[in-house]
Design a protein around this motif. Structure first.
Motif, PDB file in Angstrom:
ATOM      1  N   TYR A 173      69.914-100.077 -53.213  1.00  0.00           N
ATOM      2  CA  TYR A 173      68.566 -99.532 -53.016  1.00  0.00           C
ATOM      3  C   TYR A 173      67.856 -99.612 -54.365  1.00  0.00           C
ATOM      4  O   TYR A 173      67.782 -98.641 -55.104  1.00  0.00           O
ATOM      5  N   TYR A 233      73.805 -92.583 -42.738  1.00  0.00           N
ATOM      6  CA  TYR A 233      72.553 -91.887 -43.039  1.00  0.00           C
ATOM      7  C   TYR A 233      72.586 -91.277 -44.444  1.00  0.00           C
ATOM      8  O   TYR A 233      73.455 -90.479 -44.768  1.00  0.00           O
ATOM      9  N   VAL A 281      73.876 -79.361 -50.370  1.00  0.00           N
ATOM     10  CA  VAL A 281      72.483 -79.781 -50.198  1.00  0.00           C
ATOM     11  C   VAL A 281      71.663 -79.044 -51.234  1.00  0.00           C
ATOM     12  O   VAL A 281      72.097 -78.034 -51.779  1.00  0.00           O
ATOM     13  N   GLY A 282      70.477 -79.563 -51.486  1.00  0.00           N
ATOM     14  CA  GLY A 282      69.563 -78.874 -52.385  1.00  0.00           C
ATOM     15  C   GLY A 282      69.679 -79.385 -53.806  1.00  0.00           C
ATOM     16  O   GLY A 282      70.265 -80.436 -54.074  1.00  0.00           O
ATOM     17  N   LYS A 322      60.636 -96.475 -51.455  1.00  0.00           N
ATOM     18  CA  LYS A 322      60.302 -95.060 -51.461  1.00  0.00           C
ATOM     19  C   LYS A 322      61.473 -94.223 -52.006  1.00  0.00           C
ATOM     20  O   LYS A 322      62.630 -94.574 -51.822  1.00  0.00           O
ATOM     21  N   VAL A 323      61.123 -93.135 -52.679  1.00  0.00           N
ATOM     22  CA  VAL A 323      62.114 -92.152 -53.108  1.00  0.00           C
ATOM     23  C   VAL A 323      61.665 -90.802 -52.539  1.00  0.00           C
ATOM     24  O   VAL A 323      60.495 -90.447 -52.733  1.00  0.00           O
ATOM     25  N   PRO A 324      62.533 -90.046 -51.838  1.00  0.00           N
ATOM     26  CA  PRO A 324      63.975 -90.224 -51.681  1.00  0.00           C
ATOM     27  C   PRO A 324      64.387 -91.449 -50.846  1.00  0.00           C
ATOM     28  O   PRO A 324      63.613 -91.971 -50.056  1.00  0.00           O
ATOM     29  N   HIS A 325      65.613 -91.896 -51.125  1.00  0.00           N
ATOM     30  CA  HIS A 325      66.290 -92.898 -50.307  1.00  0.00           C
ATOM     31  C   HIS A 325      66.679 -92.171 -49.027  1.00  0.00           C
ATOM     32  O   HIS A 325      67.616 -91.380 -49.029  1.00  0.00           O
ATOM     33  N   MET A 326      65.889 -92.368 -47.974  1.00  0.00           N
ATOM     34  CA  MET A 326      66.068 -91.594 -46.754  1.00  0.00           C
ATOM     35  C   MET A 326      66.205 -92.518 -45.560  1.00  0.00           C
ATOM     36  O   MET A 326      65.293 -93.284 -45.274  1.00  0.00           O
ATOM     37  N   GLY A 327      67.346 -92.447 -44.907  1.00  0.00           N
ATOM     38  CA  GLY A 327      67.536 -93.248 -43.704  1.00  0.00           C
ATOM     39  C   GLY A 327      68.886 -93.941 -43.683  1.00  0.00           C
ATOM     40  O   GLY A 327      69.800 -93.566 -44.415  1.00  0.00           O
ATOM     41  N   TRP A 328      68.962 -94.974 -42.832  1.00  0.00           N
ATOM     42  CA  TRP A 328      70.235 -95.637 -42.546  1.00  0.00           C
ATOM     43  C   TRP A 328      70.367 -96.888 -43.399  1.00  0.00           C
ATOM     44  O   TRP A 328      69.597 -97.820 -43.241  1.00  0.00           O
ATOM     45  N   ASN A 329      71.369 -96.892 -44.268  1.00  0.00           N
ATOM     46  CA  ASN A 329      71.563 -98.075 -45.108  1.00  0.00           C
ATOM     47  C   ASN A 329      73.000 -98.561 -44.995  1.00  0.00           C
ATOM     48  O   ASN A 329      73.906 -97.821 -44.603  1.00  0.00           O
ATOM     49  N   VAL A 354      70.238 -89.331 -47.587  1.00  0.00           N
ATOM     50  CA  VAL A 354      68.989 -88.703 -48.019  1.00  0.00           C
ATOM     51  C   VAL A 354      69.238 -88.105 -49.400  1.00  0.00           C
ATOM     52  O   VAL A 354      69.906 -87.100 -49.553  1.00  0.00           O
ATOM     53  N   LYS A 386      75.865 -86.747 -40.003  1.00  0.00           N
ATOM     54  CA  LYS A 386      74.583 -87.148 -39.419  1.00  0.00           C
ATOM     55  C   LYS A 386      74.556 -88.648 -39.144  1.00  0.00           C
ATOM     56  O   LYS A 386      73.494 -89.223 -38.911  1.00  0.00           O
TER      57      LYS A 386
END
Lengths: 216, 257
Positions: free
Chosen positions: A175, A154, A50-51, A126-133, A156, A197
């Motif tokens: 996306y 999930y 992460v990060g 939106k960016v970040p691509h955040m969520g369920w795709n 992000v 997640k």
């Protein structure tokens, strides 16, 4: 029997969720560590992340996790699962932080989603691509077992993987662009999404990893 | 098909119990946060938000412990907010198992906290919470101001301009609560939701005022939100998460079923 799973910890954030999801999925034993002996003794290796990529790469190199990963992949030929920034770190180069050389385990670029990013029907994304795709399974693989094509995972992230060898792509996600959601080569499986997640689908993928013999 | 709109049940937790007040008073007890989080996870919630409204230090240790227990059992993203003041507070919650941390008042006192924490932990885990109240200007044009202390203290900050600034400093997401609507069950303030979603590139969670499933639909279709947050309609069993998703899907909203 999954045996011992080593989650490589190079100090970039909390790895409890990965460890507890692996335990929940049925791992016999999970160790979160950057200790060379423990990683070499493990039966499977998870390479999370992460990060920001620059800090990640610096810590990976400082703690010699790059060498440990190479041993697991090539020397010992153990099943390896890379997650999110762990997947991005495997590529040749990332555009993040003004451009950062990565491990070049898999040839390819990590690119910014772009701003503004526009979807197929013209709507702003939106960016970040955040969520369920939805992940399109572009080829069969033991890690997809029991998971329907198009299942949502999930995500992000603001940067996405674009592998050179398209035959390595095991899953993709739309996306604004078609991004690589999963790569597979021999005993390595890498995912951009977070299986730890991703509820039941994520746990199924982890269960598949724990049962995988590293062949595909 | 593409990215699903998210439904996020919210747990307002005080001294280890889920509570939910109307306009921040009249607290009703809704139960054990770990049990409730597990229930929403099983129902197919897309994320869970945990807002700690405990004032005391002892209570905050309870919160860390509760977050740890939830993170062991729940395999969807977990956001934790309430009383986050320092980089160390953020680290404590991330280490306890939170995926994202929500910063509210501390961002107002020290906007650099947002930049510093986004650089250290990544934008993906930094949520800025905005509590907005409608305060029209002298000519009656809509304007929203940020309030702190449960909606009692004005800051003079314009909510839309603030959201833009927070995004520039590295916030990964905005949790927008209408203090006029919170707890009223009259629906989101769609004006401020729309104004902020149009102004920034990062995702926006609409919050405050959900009383029925049409409110969730409106938040997405009229407010332009990327996610909708609700508490009492789920806690007291008026609706389940699957009912909410089926209702939204029937109105053409992409959801994870």
């Amino acid at each position: 029997m999954s045996g011992v799973v080593a989650v490589i910890d190079y100090g970039m954030g909390n790895l409890h969720s990965v460890a507890s999801a692996l335990a929940h999925a049925g791992a016999d034993k999970v160790v979160v560590t950057h200790d060379a002996r423990q990683i070499r003794a493990a039966d499977r290796v998870v390479f999370p992340g992460v990060g920001a990529i620059r800090d990640c790469m610096a810590e990976i190199r400082r703690l010699e996790c790059d060498q440990l990963l190479a041993d697991a992949l090539v020397g010992q030929h153990k099943p390896v699962l890379a997650i999110c920034v762990g997947m991005q770190a495997l590529m040749t180069h990332s555009e993040e932080n003004g451009g950062v050389p990565c491990l070049n385990v898999i040839p390819g670029e990590v690119r910014y989603f772009g701003n503004p990013l526009v979807g197929a029907d013209g709507q702003r994304l939106k960016v970040p691509h955040m969520g369920w795709n939805e992940v399109r399974q572009t080829r069969d693989h033991p890690l997809w077992q029991g998971i329907a094509d198009g299942t949502r995972f999930y995500f992000v992230h603001s940067y996405y993987v674009d592998a050179v060898q398209r035959e390595l792509v095991a899953g993709s996600v739309d996306y604004g662009v078609c991004a690589d959601a999963a790569l597979a080569r021999d005993n390595l499986f890498a995912v951009q999404f977070h299986p730890e997640k991703s509820h039941t689908a994520g746990l199924q993928l982890l269960r598949n990893f724990l049962e995988w013999n590293g062949k595909c | 098909m593409g990215l699903a709109k998210r439904i996020i049940p919210c747990l307002d937790v005080e001294n280890g119990r889920v509570v939910k007040g109307v306009n921040f008073v009249d607290i009703r007890d809704a139960g054990d946060p770990v049990e409730i989080a597990i229930r929403y996870n099983e129902q197919g919630a897309d994320e869970i938000t945990f807002l700690d409204i405990t004032a005391s230090h002892e209570g905050r240790d309870t919160t860390v412990h509760t977050v740890e227990k939830i993170a062991e059992e729940v395999f969807i993203p977990l956001t934790v907010g309430g009383g986050i003041r320092t980089v160390q507070d953020i680290r404590t919650m991330l280490n306890a198992g939170a995926d994202k941390v929500s910063i509210n008042t501390a961002a107002i006192h020290n906007p650099e906290l947002v930049r510093e924490s986004a650089e250290r932990f990544g934008s993906q885990c930094i949520v800025v919470a905005i509590d907005a109240k409608r305060v029209d200007d002298v000519e009656g044009r809509p304007r929203w101001e940020i309030f702190t202390h449960g909606g009692r203290r004005p800051t003079g900050l314009d909510a839309v301009a603030w959201a833009v600034r927070m995004a520039e400093l590295g916030a990964g997401e905005i949790l927008l609560t209408s203090m006029d609507r919170d707890g009223t069950k009259n629906g989101f303030d769609l004006g401020v939701t729309r104004a902020i979603t149009e102004a920034i590139e990062i995702p926006v969670i609409a919050s405050g005022g959900v009383g029925n499933l049409d409110h969730l639909v409106d938040g997405i279709l009229l407010g332009g939100a990327d996610a909708v947050l609700a508490a009492s309609i789920f806690h007291f069993g008026e609706y389940t998460v699957p009912e909410a998703k089926a209702y939204m899907a029937a109105r053409g909203i992409e959801v994870r079923l």
